[in-house]
Design an enzyme around this catalytic site. Structure first.
Site, PDB file in Angstrom:
ATOM      1  N   GLY A  17       2.753   1.551   1.890  1.00 55.53           N
ATOM      2  CA  GLY A  17       2.247   1.962   1.037  1.00 55.53           C
ATOM      3  C   GLY A  17       3.412   2.914   0.642  1.00 55.53           C
ATOM      4  O   GLY A  17       4.253   4.389  -0.227  1.00 55.53           O
ATOM      5  N   SER A  18       4.667   2.773   1.657  1.00 57.55           N
ATOM      6  CA  SER A  18       5.961   3.798   1.553  1.00 57.55           C
ATOM      7  C   SER A  18       6.685   3.613   0.505  1.00 57.55           C
ATOM      8  O   SER A  18       7.438   4.774   0.113  1.00 57.55           O
ATOM      9  CB  SER A  18       6.552   3.682   2.778  1.00 57.55           C
ATOM     10  OG  SER A  18       6.266   3.237   3.127  1.00 57.55           O
TER      11      SER A  18
ATOM     12  N   GLU B 270       0.310  10.877   2.710  1.00 54.39           N
ATOM     13  CA  GLU B 270       0.463  11.510   2.381  1.00 54.39           C
ATOM     14  C   GLU B 270       2.398  10.980   2.383  1.00 54.39           C
ATOM     15  O   GLU B 270       3.255  12.381   1.933  1.00 54.39           O
ATOM     16  CB  GLU B 270       0.444  13.403   2.034  1.00 54.39           C
ATOM     17  CG  GLU B 270       0.386  13.862   0.772  1.00 54.39           C
ATOM     18  CD  GLU B 270      -0.753  14.113   0.214  1.00 54.39           C
ATOM     19  OE1 GLU B 270      -2.201  13.773   0.444  1.00 54.39           O
ATOM     20  OE2 GLU B 270      -0.629  13.125  -1.400  1.00 54.39           O
TER      21      GLU B 270
ATOM     22  N   GLU C  69      -1.596   0.194  -0.737  1.00 48.64           N
ATOM     23  CA  GLU C  69      -2.082  -1.591  -1.045  1.00 48.64           C
ATOM     24  C   GLU C  69      -1.927  -2.034   0.752  1.00 48.64           C
ATOM     25  O   GLU C  69      -0.517  -1.868   1.739  1.00 48.64           O
ATOM     26  CB  GLU C  69      -1.108  -2.670  -1.696  1.00 48.64           C
ATOM     27  CG  GLU C  69      -1.668  -1.602  -3.742  1.00 48.64           C
ATOM     28  CD  GLU C  69      -1.719  -2.863  -4.451  1.00 48.64           C
ATOM     29  OE1 GLU C  69      -1.188  -3.818  -4.569  1.00 48.64           O
ATOM     30  OE2 GLU C  69      -1.507  -2.326  -6.152  1.00 48.64           O
ATOM     31  N   PRO C  70      -2.280  -3.460   0.813  1.00 50.61           N
ATOM     32  CA  PRO C  70      -2.063  -4.335   1.906  1.00 50.61           C
ATOM     33  C   PRO C  70      -0.343  -4.095   2.006  1.00 50.61           C
ATOM     34  O   PRO C  70       0.594  -4.526   2.970  1.00 50.61           O
ATOM     35  CB  PRO C  70      -3.032  -4.993   2.194  1.00 50.61           C
ATOM     36  CG  PRO C  70      -4.331  -4.700   1.475  1.00 50.61           C
ATOM     37  CD  PRO C  70      -4.029  -3.809   0.053  1.00 50.61           C
TER      38      PRO C  70
ATOM     39  N   ARG D 102       2.546  17.637  -1.941  1.00 51.79           N
ATOM     40  CA  ARG D 102       2.888  17.334  -0.399  1.00 51.79           C
ATOM     41  C   ARG D 102       2.668  19.123   0.366  1.00 51.79           C
ATOM     42  O   ARG D 102       2.544  19.506   1.312  1.00 51.79           O
ATOM     43  CB  ARG D 102       4.243  17.113  -0.428  1.00 51.79           C
ATOM     44  CG  ARG D 102       4.288  15.883   0.196  1.00 51.79           C
ATOM     45  CD  ARG D 102       5.557  15.353   0.088  1.00 51.79           C
ATOM     46  NE  ARG D 102       5.522  13.251  -0.677  1.00 51.79           N
ATOM     47  CZ  ARG D 102       6.156  12.725  -1.215  1.00 51.79           C
ATOM     48  NH1 ARG D 102       7.000  13.218  -1.951  1.00 51.79           N
ATOM     49  NH2 ARG D 102       5.826  11.415  -1.874  1.00 51.79           N
TER      50      ARG D 102
END
Ligand SMILES: Cc1cc2nc3c(=O)[nH]c(=O)nc-3n(C[C@H](O)[C@H](O)[C@H](O)COP(=O)(O)OP(=O)(O)OC[C@H]3O[C@@H](n4cnc5c(N)ncnc54)[C@H](O)[C@@H]3O)c2cc1C
Length: 390
Positions: free
Chosen positions: A138-139, A368, A134-135, A248
């Site tokens: 992401g981490s 990813e 999302e804004p 991954r």
């Protein structure tokens, strides 16, 4: 005597088939289309996908019962390394002519969901996407997800936004992770939504690759309860159920494959290009660049294979997947950079795939799960081996 590891013959044959397909079909076609293409003409797509189906190369990663070849993750990694070795290969391997798998998580859905969304995607009638980021970030999605869903009778109403969602500008459906329990960090549910439902809009997000992602806006998007994937408030468990870490491994194999392709180009060019009366390959400065790439690539292959083996054997593969992800993304960047240096000015032209790979490789240290987040996973396991990590 210790036994030497060799790839099983059947896998070697499949890998060679994929390699020949790229050399004979995809790479010649790429000479005819613009440098940054992400698709090929429809008639070529139909012709080539018909061929790959006949060759048994369609959707190699998809389970057999859902219409794919059901290969192990290890076999997939070996084949992905080969499949991506062309200009568009990193993000559009074989331009989808070997099938595009739907987001893996759809196979955790019920019969209705698999039939409505998963199978038509394997058949290339639909395209899917997968939205976590999302804004707000992401981490650390468990904390960052603000998109929320509220019950309304039998339905759910979603509001919020998702950013950087690959495939969403061209997709028909996708999986959205939304907060359903505001009190809990893990109170997240996965919903299947369709691109053309009222209340969902998709805007392109221009980035340094042609295959740009999208930003999704949910404005009172109504979702029927049969489109809840898994359990309500169980979305995080679906993800933590090794899905993110698993992805991954093929991602790392693709990094490896493009690094191999760039390295081959550098080796060949260094043998034919002459400066100061001798081929570049005769200069130690050039040889050492080639040597560094060779060493990184060889190490990378074993790291990818080890992670895939651990997954296939049902071991806790998460640290190995993170190691492969960090190393392969760095290797790809380094190798493409050196290959450009060996090619001089030619390396940065749009006549060769190197400049495209250089741009796309930069994203691989972020997408990813970025390098720093992978290092957090590795550090946790080093400091507390076998501990339970979120
Ligand atoms: C082209 C592209 C396609 C993408 N496709 C998808 C998709 O299909 N679906 C999807 O859900 N997401 C997708 N993403 C999102 C991607 O997963 C995120 O960009 C990534 O997880 C990082 O999140 P962020 O960009 O919000 O950075 P942040 O979370 O804001 O982090 C910023 C930087 O800080 C670093 N950092 C964060 N925490 C720490 C820490 N504790 N210590 C040290 N460093 C830290 C990060 O590594 C990063 O480098 C895509 C991204 C890109 C660029």
């Amino acid at each position: 005597m210790t036994e030497r590891y060799e790839l099983p013959e059947e896998l070697r044959l499949t890998r060679n088939l994929v390699s020949d397909f790229n050399k004979n079909e995809i790479i010649p076609l790429e000479q005819e289309i613009p440098h940054d293409s992400i698709t090929i003409p429809e008639n070529d797509f139909s012709r080539l996908s018909q061929k790959t189906k006949e060759m048994g190369l369609w959707c190699l990663a998809v389970p057999e019962k859902h219409g794919g070849a059901g290969l192990s993750l290890f076999a997939n990694a070996v084949i992905a390394e080969e499949m991506v070795q062309h200009a568009a290969g990193l993000y559009c391997p074989a331009y989808g002519t070997m099938g595009d798998a739907p987001p893996e998580i759809i196979w955790a859905g019920d019969e209705y969901q698999i039939k409505k969304y998963g199978l038509p995607t394997v058949e290339h009638k639909l395209k899917g996407w997968f939205a976590i980021t999302e804004p707000s970030g992401g981490s650390d999605p468990a904390r960052a997800i603000q998109t929320h869903a509220k019950r309304d009778g039998d339905d759910w109403i979603i509001n919020g936004s998702k950013l950087f969602i690959s495939g969403s500008p061209w997709g028909n459906w996708g999986i959205v992770f939304a907060r359903t329990d505001p009190e809990s960090r893990r109170g997240i549910t996965a919903f299947i939504v369709e691109n053309d439902w009222p209340g969902l809009t998709v805007e392109p997000v221009p980035v340094m690759r042609a295959y740009y992602p999208g930003q999704l806006f949910f404005d009172d998007l109504r979702v029927p309860s049969e489109n809840v994937l898994g359990e309500v408030d169980g979305g995080w468990d679906l993800l933590a159920n090794k899905l993110l870490a698993r992805a991954r491994i093929p991602y790392s194999a693709s990094n490896l494959g493009v690094a191999v392709a760039a390295h081959k180009m550098a080796v060949e060019y260094s043998k034919t290009r002459e400066t100061f009366g001798a081929p570049l390959a005769s200069r130690q400065a050039i040889q050492w660049m080639l040597v560094d790439s060779e060493i990184e690539i060889r190490a990378c292959r074993w790291l990818v294979w080890e992670a895939a083996w651990q997954f296939d054997n049902g071991e806790d593969f998460r640290q190995a997947a993170s190691v492969a992800k960090v190393h392969s993304a760095e290797t790809l960047g380094n190798v493409v950079d050196r290959a450009i240096q060996v090619h001089g000015g030619m390396g940065v032209t749009e006549w060769l795939p190197l400049e495209r790979w250089y741009r796309e490789a930069r994203i691989r240290r972020i997408g990813e799960g970025p390098t720093e987040v992978q290092k957090m996973v590795i550090a946790r396991e080093i400091l507390n081996p076998g501990g339970v990590h979120a």
